[in-house]
Design an enzyme around this catalytic site. Structure first.
Site, short mmCIF file in Angstrom:
data_model
loop_
_atom_site.label_atom_id
_atom_site.label_comp_id
_atom_site.label_asym_id
_atom_site.label_seq_id
_atom_site.Cartn_x
_atom_site.Cartn_y
_atom_site.Cartn_z
N TYR A 1 0.75 -1.29 0.14
CA TYR A 1 -0.06 -0.41 0.04
C TYR A 1 0.30 1.35 0.14
O TYR A 1 1.94 1.40 0.48
CB TYR A 1 -1.04 -0.14 1.38
CG TYR A 1 -1.98 -0.66 0.95
CD1 TYR A 1 -2.85 -1.01 0.18
CD2 TYR A 1 -2.35 -1.75 3.19
CE1 TYR A 1 -3.91 -2.07 0.40
CE2 TYR A 1 -3.33 -2.77 2.75
CZ TYR A 1 -4.19 -2.48 1.87
OH TYR A 1 -5.15 -3.37 1.63
N ASP B 1 -15.78 -8.59 -2.65
CA ASP B 1 -16.26 -7.67 -3.19
C ASP B 1 -17.62 -7.94 -4.35
O ASP B 1 -18.77 -7.63 -3.88
CB ASP B 1 -15.77 -6.34 -3.72
CG ASP B 1 -14.21 -6.06 -2.96
OD1 ASP B 1 -15.12 -6.23 -1.53
OD2 ASP B 1 -13.27 -5.62 -2.69
O1 LIG Z 1 -7.09 -3.47 0.27
C1 LIG Z 1 -7.75 -1.91 -0.05
O2 LIG Z 1 -7.49 -1.16 0.64
C2 LIG Z 1 -8.74 -2.29 -0.64
O3 LIG Z 1 -9.64 -1.89 -0.97
C3 LIG Z 1 -8.23 -3.18 -2.50
C4 LIG Z 1 -8.85 -4.49 -2.85
O4 LIG Z 1 -9.86 -3.67 -4.07
C5 LIG Z 1 -10.34 -4.69 -2.29
O5 LIG Z 1 -9.79 -4.83 -0.17
C6 LIG Z 1 -10.51 -6.45 -2.55
O6 LIG Z 1 -11.12 -7.52 -1.97
P1 LIG Z 1 -11.12 -8.78 -1.63
O7 LIG Z 1 -13.13 -8.66 -3.01
O8 LIG Z 1 -11.16 -9.08 -1.11
O9 LIG Z 1 -9.93 -9.96 -3.44
#
Ligand SMILES: O=C(O)C(=O)C[C@H](O)[C@H](O)COP(=O)(O)O
Length: 318
Positions: A106, A261
């Site tokens: 990040y 998501d």
């Molecule tokens: O980590 C973060 O802050 C984000 O928003 C990045 C990612 O876009 C989603 O978190 C995807 O998450 P999953 O659907 O669980 O694979």
């Protein structure tokens, strides 16, 4: 008219081509990625009038995020910040097959959203919208995002909207203890909880089977519905004492990021289209499976494809 409103940060996702490493790649593919906009895009693609609220720098980078989300039919309620003093969060994603795994770096400190306030967002749509959704990532970003999350959940409830929340614990953003405290402050404002089983254990100290976790959370915090997801082991939903179980649909994985998501998007879209909880779980699992076959964070799918997966389809259409 807007049916679903989501709120959260969207970053620029930068990733080397498959098989390349961040250390050595000469190319980075740029896409929009953020839990709550991923949900809005998935729902919009499944026929729901969806909006995403956030704050972005008024710069080419901020506008790029908005144009990508709008290209999927999402309405954007964005507060534009001074690009001299704020920035767009980014994340670097390196896909790695076994045994290396996929890694995320990040670079999101001090992103524009960290200064957001409720007054900066177009909450007038709450008067007619039906559902509000956010995740445990948003309150992790700053004191302002935590307060705004609380205020928006409260305002959505006062407007009669159904409010959902995905725990979405991110260990790179905060500790389990800090997350638990923040979650529990919000739980009184939440009707539908999406709880990845792993997060329920790590952050909320829950033990036992998914069904026990769901019953425990529903009883303690008075959620109308609790959905517990268990990756390859499928998901369960508990609503008004009734339990629904849903196995996963098999998928050949091109990109696993955004699967959770997409699951939420499928669930909310089916509920908004009039489906019951069992139908919504099926759509959730089918949308999640389809997402895995697509590169990027977004569930670029159609309702017909979701129906085909639910009906056991696949293969070559010609
Ligand atoms: O980590 C973060 O802050 C984000 O928003 C990045 C990612 O876009 C989603 O978190 C995807 O998450 P999953 O659907 O669980 O694979």
């Amino acid at each position: 008219m807007t049916a679903l409103v989501t709120f959260g940060e969207t970053m620029l996702r930068l990733s080397p081509p498959h098989g390349e490493r961040l250390e050595t790649t000469r190319e980075l593919e740029a896409r929009a990625g953020g839990a709550e906009s991923n949900v809005a895009v998935g729902a919009a693609r499944l026929g729901v009038d969806a909006a995403w609220f956030s704050k972005l720098p008024d710069s080419p980078l901020g506008r790029r995020i908005v144009s990508e989300l709008r290209s999927h039919g999402v309405r954007t309620g964005v507060s534009w910040a001074d690009p001299e003093t704020t920035r767009l969060g980014t994340y670097y994603l390196e896909h790695g097959g076994e045994p290396r795994g996929t890694s995320v770096i990040y670079d999101r400190a001090d992103a524009a959203i960290t200064t957001v306030t409720p007054a900066e967002l177009p909450t007038g749509v709450f008067e007619t919208a039906e559902r509000f959704h956010t995740t445990g990532i948003t309150p992790a970003l700053s004191e302002s995002t935590a307060e705004t999350t609380r205020a928006l959940l409260r305002a959505a409830g006062e407007a009669g909207m159904s409010r959902s929340f995905d725990l979405n614990y991110r260990s790179k953003l905060w500790s389990p203890e800090a997350a638990r405290e923040a979650y529990e402050e919000l739980f009184g404002e939440i009707d539908l909880l999406f709880a990845p089983y792993r997060d329920a254990r790590t952050v909320l100290d829950r033990e036992g089977k998914a069904i026990e976790v769901a019953h425990g959370l529903a009883a303690e915090f008075d959620f109308e519905t609790v959905v517990v997801t268990r990756g390859e082991k499928g998901a369960i939903a508990l609503r008004e004492g009734e339990v629904h179980r849903q196995p996963v649909f098999e998928a050949e994985t091109v990109d696993a990021i955004g699967t959770g998501d997409a699951f939420v998007a499928g669930f909310l879209a089916k509920r908004l289209r009039g489906g019951d909880v069992a139908d919504a779980l099926e759509w959730a699992a089918a949308t999640a499976a389809l997402k895995r076959t697509v590169g990027g964070d977004l569930a670029v799918v159609t309702p017909e494809e979701v129906e085909a997966v639910v009906d056991g389809g696949g293969g070559i259409d010609r």
